[in-house]
Structures are given as structure tokens and as C-alpha cells.
Design a protein around this motif. Structure first.
Motif, PDB file in Angstrom:
ATOM      1  N   GLU A  33      45.680  33.798  88.877  1.00 39.88           N
ATOM      2  CA  GLU A  33      46.648  34.216  87.861  1.00 39.88           C
ATOM      3  C   GLU A  33      47.203  33.000  87.131  1.00 39.88           C
ATOM      4  O   GLU A  33      47.456  31.951  87.721  1.00 39.88           O
ATOM      5  CB  GLU A  33      47.767  35.023  88.506  1.00 39.88           C
ATOM      6  N   VAL A  34      47.428  33.165  85.832  1.00 41.11           N
ATOM      7  CA  VAL A  34      47.879  32.074  84.972  1.00 41.11           C
ATOM      8  C   VAL A  34      49.382  32.211  84.751  1.00 41.11           C
ATOM      9  O   VAL A  34      49.827  33.113  84.030  1.00 41.11           O
ATOM     10  CB  VAL A  34      47.129  32.104  83.620  1.00 41.11           C
ATOM     11  N   PRO A  35      50.203  31.337  85.338  1.00 39.57           N
ATOM     12  CA  PRO A  35      51.656  31.505  85.242  1.00 39.57           C
ATOM     13  C   PRO A  35      52.209  31.366  83.830  1.00 39.57           C
ATOM     14  O   PRO A  35      53.239  31.956  83.500  1.00 39.57           O
ATOM     15  CB  PRO A  35      52.199  30.403  86.165  1.00 39.57           C
ATOM     16  N   SER A  36      51.528  30.611  82.987  1.00 37.97           N
ATOM     17  CA  SER A  36      51.992  30.403  81.614  1.00 37.97           C
ATOM     18  C   SER A  36      51.629  31.547  80.678  1.00 37.97           C
ATOM     19  O   SER A  36      52.131  31.604  79.550  1.00 37.97           O
ATOM     20  CB  SER A  36      51.412  29.092  81.070  1.00 37.97           C
ATOM     21  N   PRO A  38      51.567  35.423  81.421  1.00 44.99           N
ATOM     22  CA  PRO A  38      51.702  36.549  82.352  1.00 44.99           C
ATOM     23  C   PRO A  38      50.700  37.664  82.057  1.00 44.99           C
ATOM     24  O   PRO A  38      50.513  38.069  80.904  1.00 44.99           O
ATOM     25  CB  PRO A  38      53.145  37.017  82.122  1.00 44.99           C
ATOM     26  N   GLY A  39      50.052  38.126  83.126  1.00 45.90           N
ATOM     27  CA  GLY A  39      49.050  39.174  82.980  1.00 45.90           C
ATOM     28  C   GLY A  39      47.644  38.656  82.804  1.00 45.90           C
ATOM     29  O   GLY A  39      46.682  39.433  82.880  1.00 45.90           O
ATOM     30  N   TRP A  40      47.504  37.353  82.574  1.00 46.08           N
ATOM     31  CA  TRP A  40      46.186  36.749  82.403  1.00 46.08           C
ATOM     32  C   TRP A  40      45.709  36.116  83.700  1.00 46.08           C
ATOM     33  O   TRP A  40      46.508  35.652  84.523  1.00 46.08           O
ATOM     34  CB  TRP A  40      46.213  35.666  81.322  1.00 46.08           C
ATOM     35  N   THR A  41      44.397  36.098  83.864  1.00 43.82           N
ATOM     36  CA  THR A  41      43.741  35.318  84.903  1.00 43.82           C
ATOM     37  C   THR A  41      42.966  34.182  84.233  1.00 43.82           C
ATOM     38  O   THR A  41      42.875  34.125  82.995  1.00 43.82           O
ATOM     39  CB  THR A  41      42.769  36.184  85.706  1.00 43.82           C
ATOM     40  N   VAL A  42      42.388  33.329  85.050  1.00 43.74           N
ATOM     41  CA  VAL A  42      41.543  32.268  84.494  1.00 43.74           C
ATOM     42  C   VAL A  42      40.374  32.874  83.719  1.00 43.74           C
ATOM     43  O   VAL A  42      39.977  32.357  82.664  1.00 43.74           O
ATOM     44  CB  VAL A  42      41.052  31.336  85.611  1.00 43.74           C
ATOM     45  N   GLU A 122      43.637  23.839  70.490  1.00 44.57           N
ATOM     46  CA  GLU A 122      43.510  25.131  71.169  1.00 44.57           C
ATOM     47  C   GLU A 122      42.905  24.935  72.562  1.00 44.57           C
ATOM     48  O   GLU A 122      43.362  25.532  73.555  1.00 44.57           O
ATOM     49  CB  GLU A 122      42.609  26.053  70.349  1.00 44.57           C
ATOM     50  N   THR A 123      41.904  24.098  72.632  1.00 45.76           N
ATOM     51  CA  THR A 123      41.191  23.902  73.888  1.00 45.76           C
ATOM     52  C   THR A 123      42.049  23.199  74.923  1.00 45.76           C
ATOM     53  O   THR A 123      42.090  23.612  76.091  1.00 45.76           O
ATOM     54  CB  THR A 123      39.901  23.111  73.635  1.00 45.76           C
ATOM     55  N   VAL A 124      42.740  22.142  74.526  1.00 48.38           N
ATOM     56  CA  VAL A 124      43.535  21.421  75.517  1.00 48.38           C
ATOM     57  C   VAL A 124      44.662  22.295  76.053  1.00 48.38           C
ATOM     58  O   VAL A 124      44.992  22.241  77.245  1.00 48.38           O
ATOM     59  CB  VAL A 124      44.065  20.085  74.959  1.00 48.38           C
ATOM     60  N   MET A 125      45.245  23.140  75.205  1.00 42.36           N
ATOM     61  CA  MET A 125      46.329  23.997  75.682  1.00 42.36           C
ATOM     62  C   MET A 125      45.821  25.006  76.708  1.00 42.36           C
ATOM     63  O   MET A 125      46.456  25.229  77.749  1.00 42.36           O
ATOM     64  CB  MET A 125      46.979  24.723  74.499  1.00 42.36           C
ATOM     65  N   HIS A 126      44.674  25.597  76.457  1.00 37.99           N
ATOM     66  CA  HIS A 126      44.166  26.562  77.424  1.00 37.99           C
ATOM     67  C   HIS A 126      43.538  25.883  78.642  1.00 37.99           C
ATOM     68  O   HIS A 126      43.478  26.490  79.725  1.00 37.99           O
ATOM     69  CB  HIS A 126      43.200  27.520  76.736  1.00 37.99           C
ATOM     70  N   ARG A 127      43.111  24.646  78.498  1.00 35.19           N
ATOM     71  CA  ARG A 127      42.731  23.859  79.681  1.00 35.19           C
ATOM     72  C   ARG A 127      43.943  23.735  80.615  1.00 35.19           C
ATOM     73  O   ARG A 127      43.827  23.909  81.834  1.00 35.19           O
ATOM     74  CB  ARG A 127      42.220  22.494  79.245  1.00 35.19           C
ATOM     75  N   ILE A 128      45.103  23.483  80.040  1.00 33.37           N
ATOM     76  CA  ILE A 128      46.337  23.407  80.832  1.00 33.37           C
ATOM     77  C   ILE A 128      46.613  24.743  81.521  1.00 33.37           C
ATOM     78  O   ILE A 128      46.992  24.787  82.700  1.00 33.37           O
ATOM     79  CB  ILE A 128      47.523  22.997  79.944  1.00 33.37           C
ATOM     80  N   ASP A 129      46.420  25.854  80.812  1.00 32.08           N
ATOM     81  CA  ASP A 129      46.659  27.175  81.408  1.00 32.08           C
ATOM     82  C   ASP A 129      45.822  27.370  82.668  1.00 32.08           C
ATOM     83  O   ASP A 129      46.321  27.826  83.707  1.00 32.08           O
ATOM     84  CB  ASP A 129      46.335  28.282  80.403  1.00 32.08           C
ATOM     85  N   ALA A 130      44.533  27.056  82.579  1.00 28.35           N
ATOM     86  CA  ALA A 130      43.654  27.224  83.736  1.00 28.35           C
ATOM     87  C   ALA A 130      44.044  26.273  84.861  1.00 28.35           C
ATOM     88  O   ALA A 130      44.025  26.649  86.049  1.00 28.35           O
ATOM     89  CB  ALA A 130      42.200  26.997  83.319  1.00 28.35           C
ATOM     90  N   GLU A 131      44.420  25.055  84.502  1.00 26.81           N
ATOM     91  CA  GLU A 131      44.842  24.097  85.524  1.00 26.81           C
ATOM     92  C   GLU A 131      46.128  24.545  86.211  1.00 26.81           C
ATOM     93  O   GLU A 131      46.279  24.359  87.432  1.00 26.81           O
ATOM     94  CB  GLU A 131      45.024  22.716  84.902  1.00 26.81           C
ATOM     95  N   LEU A 132      47.048  25.122  85.458  1.00 22.14           N
ATOM     96  CA  LEU A 132      48.276  25.646  86.067  1.00 22.14           C
ATOM     97  C   LEU A 132      47.956  26.731  87.086  1.00 22.14           C
ATOM     98  O   LEU A 132      48.603  26.819  88.141  1.00 22.14           O
ATOM     99  CB  LEU A 132      49.200  26.194  84.984  1.00 22.14           C
ATOM    100  N   ALA A 133      46.966  27.549  86.773  1.00 27.08           N
ATOM    101  CA  ALA A 133      46.591  28.630  87.693  1.00 27.08           C
ATOM    102  C   ALA A 133      46.111  28.086  89.030  1.00 27.08           C
ATOM    103  O   ALA A 133      46.341  28.700  90.083  1.00 27.08           O
ATOM    104  CB  ALA A 133      45.506  29.499  87.058  1.00 27.08           C
ATOM    105  N   HIS A 134      45.447  26.935  88.994  1.00 28.55           N
ATOM    106  CA  HIS A 134      44.905  26.349  90.227  1.00 28.55           C
ATOM    107  C   HIS A 134      45.723  25.146  90.724  1.00 28.55           C
ATOM    108  O   HIS A 134      45.304  24.468  91.673  1.00 28.55           O
ATOM    109  CB  HIS A 134      43.451  25.949  90.014  1.00 28.55           C
ATOM    110  N   LYS A 135      46.859  24.887  90.042  1.00 24.91           N
ATOM    111  CA  LYS A 135      47.753  23.780  90.437  1.00 24.91           C
ATOM    112  C   LYS A 135      47.019  22.437  90.458  1.00 24.91           C
ATOM    113  O   LYS A 135      47.160  21.634  91.390  1.00 24.91           O
ATOM    114  CB  LYS A 135      48.398  24.065  91.800  1.00 24.91           C
ATOM    115  N   VAL A 136      46.253  22.191  89.401  1.00 28.92           N
ATOM    116  CA  VAL A 136      45.488  20.934  89.293  1.00 28.92           C
ATOM    117  C   VAL A 136      45.685  20.331  87.890  1.00 28.92           C
ATOM    118  O   VAL A 136      44.743  19.833  87.277  1.00 28.92           O
ATOM    119  CB  VAL A 136      43.984  21.161  89.578  1.00 28.92           C
TER     120      VAL A 136
END
Length: 248
Positions: A33-36, A38-42, A122-136
Motif C-alpha cells: 500500500e502507498v501511504p502518499s 490512499p487506496g493505491w498499491t505499488v 512525474e517519474t521521480v514523484m511516483h518513484r518516491i510513492d513506490a519507495e514509501l510503500a516499501h520504506k526504502v
């Protein structure tokens, strides 16, 4: 608007590296789950970015908005689709160059060069989203973050979107953003948002910090500490909400 070759190369470099990192993190687990968001997954993130890339491929091909849109991609494997489209957008931008006339949402730049910048950010922001989901989470490049601050303030907030007062956050305040020796002074009310480079004049509040922190705060991916702001806290909160209206 002409994009210098060295700046085009800068954006393509970051588009390649951040899209590769997003693919890497995606392979850590699609259901996270992507905390940034809500409702989205990686998986949601990968599918969204893939669709954004596909949309820009058609925009560059047609020099116009594609219609009908979007295509039905539900049956496609998310990682396979993402890998395919991230390779294709780099090729398409490279082949288009930076001066091809095309559709963009910017009143001042109707060239393919606009999409070099937008796709990198756009890409770097969503890279952050996926990283937040995995705490990396890994840092955003300093120069790219500064450029992202400029884009969200001057292109998105500062666009001609507010003349009808179509906002839930009229603000009516002057906010200054300062990072790494650069400042943007934003005068915002119900029907306009005027963004001026520099630090002249009085303000109701000021935000300051490292480019990475400010960039991610503007996009709602990071909180700021009390030490990173001064002035009217309510104005700051409403300013951030106004930013969200034009950057979703």
C-alpha cells in the motif's frame, strides 16, 4: 520555448534512472500500500505511470490530445506494461527532439521540450510513492528537486486556471518559498496566483529547507517541521491545499 540540449540530456538522464528505480521497487512487491496515495498499491502506481507514458506517446504522435482515451489495459501485466512504456517514452522524446510543436497544458510552451521536464518530474514523484510503500526512500537529485519546485509553482500554481474563482482554498496571502539560494514569492487570492522569482517584498509566511524537502512537501509527500516555516500557519496550510488543487 527552446530547451537547451544540456537540459534535455539532464531530464532524459533522470527519466531513465528514476524509471529504472521505480521498476526495481515495483519488483519488491506490487500489493504494498502507498501511504502518499490512499487506496493505491505499488501496482496502481506502475499502471498509472505506464498510462501517463502511453498518453504522452500519443500526444507526441498526434500533436493533440488522443480521443478516445484511455485504452483498456486491465489485462496487461503491470510490470511488463510499465517496462515497455518506460523504454518507449525515452525513445519517443529522443526522436521528437525539443522543438516539435505539440499539445501541452502550458500556455507558454507548446513544444515537445515541455514533456522532457514533465516526464522526468512525474517519474521521480511516483518513484518516491513506490519507495514509501516499501520504506526504502532515496533522495531526489538536488537540481531536479529545485527544478520541480519551480515547475509546480510557476507552471501549475501560476497558470491561468483561477479566473473564475474555481477553488475551495482562496488563501489571499503572499507566501515565499526559499531553497538552496533560490526564492519564489507567490501572491495568491481567489482568482489568481502570481509567482515571481526572488525574495523582494513583505510576505505572510515563508517556507525554507532543502530542495528535496520542499519539493516533496509541495507534492504532499513529506511534512515540514516548525523550524522550516515562519509566519501565518493557516495561510501555509491553505497554500498547500491550493497547490493540491492544481497538481493532482
Amino acid at each position: 520555448m527552446s530547451l537547451p540540449p544540456e537540459r534535455a540530456a539532464f531530464y532524459l538522464t533522470h527519466l531513465r534512472s528514476d524509471s529504472a528505480r521505480l521498476a526495481e521497487v515495483g519488483r519488491m512487491g506490487l500489493p504494498a500500500e502507498v501511504p502518499s496515495c490512499p487506496g493505491w498499491t505499488v501496482e496502481s502506481v506502475l499502471r498509472h505511470v505506464a498510462q501517463v507514458y502511453l498518453h504522452k506517446l500519443k500526444v507526441l504522435e498526434l500533436a493533440a490530445l488522443p480521443d478516445p482515451w484511455p485504452p483498456n489495459l486491465d489485462e496487461r501485466d503491470a510490470l511488463e506494461l510499465y517496462d515497455e512504456t518506460r523504454a518507449a517514452i525515452v525513445v519517443a522524446l529522443t526522436e521528437a527532439g525539443t522543438e516539435l510543436p505539440t499539445w501541452t497544458f502550458s500556455p507558454s510552451d507548446k513544444t515537445s521540450g515541455f514533456w522532457y521536464r514533465r516526464m522526468a518530474l512525474e517519474t521521480v514523484m511516483h518513484r518516491i510513492d513506490a519507495e514509501l510503500a516499501h520504506k526504502v526512500v532515496t533522495p531526489v537529485d538536488r537540481d531536479l528537486a529545485l527544478d520541480g519546485i519551480d515547475e509546480i509553482l510557476t507552471v501549475m500554481l501560476g497558470g491561468p486556471w483561477w479566473e473564475e474563482g474555481d477553488t475551495k482554498h482562496p488563501v489571499n496571502a503572499t507566501i515565499r518559498i526559499t531553497s538552496a539560494g533560490r526564492s519564489w514569492t507567490c501572491r495568491v487570492d481567489a482568482t489568481s496566483a502570481v509567482v515571481t522569482p526572488g525574495s523582494e517584498g513583505d510576505v505572510d509566511a515563508e517556507l525554507f529547507g532543502d530542495p528535496d524537502d520542499i519539493f516533496l512537501w509541495l507534492w504532499g509527500r513529506r511534512d515540514l517541521s516548525m523550524e522550516q516555516s515562519s509566519g501565518n500557519d493557516t495561510a501555509v496550510q491553505e497554500f498547500r491545499a491550493r497547490i493540491a488543487e492544481c497538481s493532482t
